[in-house]
Design a protein around this motif. Structure first.
Motif, mmCIF file in Angstrom:
data_model
loop_
_atom_site.group_PDB
_atom_site.id
_atom_site.type_symbol
_atom_site.label_atom_id
_atom_site.label_comp_id
_atom_site.label_asym_id
_atom_site.label_seq_id
_atom_site.Cartn_x
_atom_site.Cartn_y
_atom_site.Cartn_z
ATOM 1 N N GLU A 53 3.251 17.579 0.768
ATOM 2 C CA GLU A 53 4.617 17.067 0.590
ATOM 3 C C GLU A 53 5.601 18.188 0.932
ATOM 4 O O GLU A 53 5.567 19.266 0.348
ATOM 5 C CB GLU A 53 4.815 16.609 -0.859
ATOM 6 C CG GLU A 53 6.234 16.260 -1.241
ATOM 7 C CD GLU A 53 6.816 15.087 -0.456
ATOM 8 O OE1 GLU A 53 7.889 15.288 0.143
ATOM 9 O OE2 GLU A 53 6.215 14.004 -0.449
ATOM 10 N N CYS A 54 6.462 17.934 1.922
ATOM 11 C CA CYS A 54 7.304 19.021 2.442
ATOM 12 C C CYS A 54 8.758 18.934 1.979
ATOM 13 O O CYS A 54 9.562 19.804 2.312
ATOM 14 C CB CYS A 54 7.248 19.053 3.971
ATOM 15 S SG CYS A 54 7.918 17.579 4.774
ATOM 16 N N SER A 55 9.127 17.906 1.194
ATOM 17 C CA SER A 55 10.535 17.755 0.823
ATOM 18 C C SER A 55 10.950 18.696 -0.306
ATOM 19 O O SER A 55 12.136 18.921 -0.524
ATOM 20 C CB SER A 55 10.808 16.309 0.395
ATOM 21 O OG SER A 55 10.138 16.024 -0.824
ATOM 22 N N GLY A 56 9.957 19.228 -1.037
ATOM 23 C CA GLY A 56 10.287 20.090 -2.172
ATOM 24 C C GLY A 56 10.633 19.299 -3.422
ATOM 25 O O GLY A 56 10.904 19.873 -4.474
ATOM 26 N N SER A 57 10.611 17.977 -3.338
ATOM 27 C CA SER A 57 10.961 17.128 -4.485
ATOM 28 C C SER A 57 9.868 17.173 -5.543
ATOM 29 O O SER A 57 8.687 17.049 -5.233
ATOM 30 C CB SER A 57 11.171 15.691 -4.015
ATOM 31 O OG SER A 57 11.272 14.824 -5.121
ATOM 32 N N GLN A 58 10.273 17.356 -6.788
ATOM 33 C CA GLN A 58 9.319 17.367 -7.893
ATOM 34 C C GLN A 58 8.974 15.944 -8.349
ATOM 35 O O GLN A 58 8.070 15.740 -9.148
ATOM 36 C CB GLN A 58 9.911 18.149 -9.082
ATOM 37 C CG GLN A 58 10.222 19.608 -8.766
ATOM 38 C CD GLN A 58 8.991 20.397 -8.357
ATOM 39 O OE1 GLN A 58 7.969 20.356 -9.041
ATOM 40 N NE2 GLN A 58 9.081 21.108 -7.250
ATOM 41 N N GLU A 59 9.717 14.960 -7.836
ATOM 42 C CA GLU A 59 9.521 13.582 -8.285
ATOM 43 C C GLU A 59 8.352 12.886 -7.575
ATOM 44 O O GLU A 59 7.889 11.843 -8.016
ATOM 45 C CB GLU A 59 10.812 12.777 -8.059
ATOM 46 C CG GLU A 59 11.985 13.300 -8.878
ATOM 47 C CD GLU A 59 13.292 12.608 -8.516
ATOM 48 O OE1 GLU A 59 13.235 11.596 -7.784
ATOM 49 O OE2 GLU A 59 14.342 13.084 -8.954
ATOM 50 N N CYS A 60 7.909 13.447 -6.460
ATOM 51 C CA CYS A 60 6.844 12.799 -5.685
ATOM 52 C C CYS A 60 5.508 12.970 -6.390
ATOM 53 O O CYS A 60 5.126 14.077 -6.770
ATOM 54 C CB CYS A 60 6.784 13.383 -4.275
ATOM 55 S SG CYS A 60 8.289 13.077 -3.330
ATOM 56 N N ILE A 61 4.812 11.860 -6.563
ATOM 57 C CA ILE A 61 3.514 11.901 -7.249
ATOM 58 C C ILE A 61 2.462 12.510 -6.318
ATOM 59 O O ILE A 61 1.702 13.389 -6.703
ATOM 60 C CB ILE A 61 3.091 10.479 -7.677
ATOM 61 C CG1 ILE A 61 4.146 9.883 -8.600
ATOM 62 C CG2 ILE A 61 1.729 10.490 -8.349
ATOM 63 C CD1 ILE A 61 3.998 8.396 -8.833
ATOM 64 N N ALA A 62 2.425 12.026 -5.084
ATOM 65 C CA ALA A 62 1.434 12.517 -4.115
ATOM 66 C C ALA A 62 1.906 13.836 -3.515
ATOM 67 O O ALA A 62 3.092 14.010 -3.223
ATOM 68 C CB ALA A 62 1.249 11.487 -3.010
ATOM 69 N N ASP A 63 0.983 14.774 -3.328
ATOM 70 C CA ASP A 63 1.394 16.023 -2.679
ATOM 71 C C ASP A 63 0.446 16.487 -1.578
ATOM 72 O O ASP A 63 0.584 17.577 -1.049
ATOM 73 C CB ASP A 63 1.628 17.147 -3.689
ATOM 74 C CG ASP A 63 0.489 17.336 -4.671
ATOM 75 O OD1 ASP A 63 -0.612 16.810 -4.408
ATOM 76 O OD2 ASP A 63 0.701 17.996 -5.698
ATOM 77 N N LEU A 64 -0.511 15.630 -1.196
ATOM 78 C CA LEU A 64 -1.387 15.953 -0.068
ATOM 79 C C LEU A 64 -1.852 14.663 0.592
ATOM 80 O O LEU A 64 -2.172 13.682 -0.094
ATOM 81 C CB LEU A 64 -2.614 16.753 -0.538
ATOM 82 C CG LEU A 64 -3.668 17.082 0.535
ATOM 83 C CD1 LEU A 64 -3.139 18.099 1.531
ATOM 84 C CD2 LEU A 64 -4.961 17.590 -0.094
#
Length: 402
Positions: free
Chosen positions: A177-188
């Motif tokens: 995940e490249c947006s830097g958002s902490q709200e995103c559940i998925a990160d790969l």
């Protein structure tokens, strides 16, 4: 008016190999430098370029197991991994995985791949590289597994912490995940040779959130048939069937008859090859931004999925040939796509969480004439500039916004 204009190219020591995602870029703002890496056979060409365009320094890295007198192996990918505490350059090959300090000066880790005692039809290699969360670097391998390495904030005590085994085919690409958002559940997100995608949440134990299946070839024209077969042959994923026809007997026939026979043989060959095609389209490049998976395929299409649910938001017929590289500028939502059709396209993504929708707008084209593009990357988080590599080109071509 054109959105981007061409800048002075950067020369490299060796030309780029025809590999997916064959360009990596690291911006070093405090030193006003940008690092570029391009793979050629068993060498990584590395260039450090000053922002004023006056100073360039070159380095070449080989994939060799440390302290062992073996020949260098073919390199599949080189990519910079940016973690909160350090930046590393990761190089994957047919023998193993190397991790260097970001300037290529010191190798801090080597991981050998399990190679069979006797040669097999299945190639062994590592490909697909992503830095995830605060301290993980993930690398895909041809056996379909994903290796998760735990990287300390300094030093060389890097350990293999987990092996993820959800794919059934060789891994092609990984993206965090490249947006830097902490709200995103998925990160790969991981992509394999069959076009299948897996979506993950990182942690001490990585959790599979979703599987998005690949899709099948839809061959509608002779041109598409020939293009697909040619690509599979070149990538050695198909073996041509044996040809036992007596060519010499054609010599005594009239030219028109010879032409008819040759055409029949060609269509016979093509039909046999199409029967041998793998059932699904490869996903050659993938990105993850604001909870949206952006995937590029061998059909030239780009698909946008909601990561956690797998809902297909959009499908774009972006290129006429195989897509080799995608990139996203996380701060602006600009998407870069590059393919074998010599085109680099810039798109704009708009994600609206309230309506659960994603919009794609086409902004710009660049044609790199007579070039099979194999790498394209933005040089900054806003997408102000991007760089391109092409098969057999000894240069990195750069474009900046007008």
């Amino acid at each position: 008016m054109s959105m981007y204009h061409k800048e002075k190219s950067i020369q490299i020591k060796n030309s780029a190999s025809a590999l997916y995602n064959n360009l990596s870029v690291l911006r070093i703002a405090p030193r006003r430098l940008t690092y570029f890496t391009v793979v050629h056979a068993n060498v990584v060409n590395m260039v450090s370029a000053s922002w004023d365009g006056l100073n360039y320094s070159h380095r070449q890295l080989q994939s060799k197991e440390p302290n062992v007198a073996t020949s260098p192996s073919l390199i599949m990918q080189a990519a910079f991994c940016v973690l909160p505490s350090r930046d590393l350059l990761v190089v994957t090959s047919q023998k193993g995985i190397q991790m260097y300090e970001s300037d290529g000066s010191i190798m801090v880790y080597w991981h050998a791949l399990d190679t069979p005692e006797t040669p097999t039809a299945q190639a062994v290699f590592a490909r697909g590289i992503a830095a995830v969360w605060e301290n993980y670097i993930c690398v895909g391998v041809s056996s379909s597994a994903i290796l998760v390495f735990d990287v300390p904030s300094k030093g060389s005590n890097i350990t293999l912490s987990e092996v993820l085994e959800e794919h059934k085919e060789a891994i092609i690409d990984l993206a965090s995940e490249c947006s830097g958002s902490q709200e995103c559940i998925a990160d790969l997100v991981s992509a394999d040779d069959g076009g299948n995608l897996c979506v993950w949440k990182s942690g001490e134990e990585f959790q599979l959130l979703n599987k998005i299946p690949g899709f099948e070839y839809e061959v509608t024209t002779l041109h598409e048939s020939v293009a697909i077969v040619a690509h599979q042959l070149r990538d050695r994923t198909l073996s041509p069937p044996g040809v036992n026809e007596p060519f010499l007997s054609l010599i005594i026939l009239p030219p028109s008859t010879v032409m008819c026979v040759l055409l029949l043989m060609f269509f016979h060959f093509l039909s046999v090859m199409l029967l041998h095609l793998p059932p699904s389209v490869s996903c050659s490049s993938v990105k993850l931004w604001k909870g949206t998976v952006v995937a590029g395929y061998g059909t030239g299409q780009i698909r946008l999925y909601e990561a956690v649910t797998g809902i297909l938001h959009a499908e774009v017929n972006a290129h006429a040939r195989w897509i080799y590289s995608l990139d996203i500028a996380p701060f602006s939502g600009l998407l870069l796509s590059a393919a074998e059709d010599s085109l680099v396209r810039v798109w704009h993504l708009t994600v609206t969480p309230e309506t659960n929708s994603v919009e794609v707008a086409h902004l710009h084209n660049e044609c790199v004439t007579d070039t099979q593009i194999c790498g394209a990357k933005f040089c900054d988080g806003d997408g102000y500039a991007f760089a391109v590599t092409g098969y057999d080109l000894n240069e990195i071509i750069r474009y900046t916004q007008t």
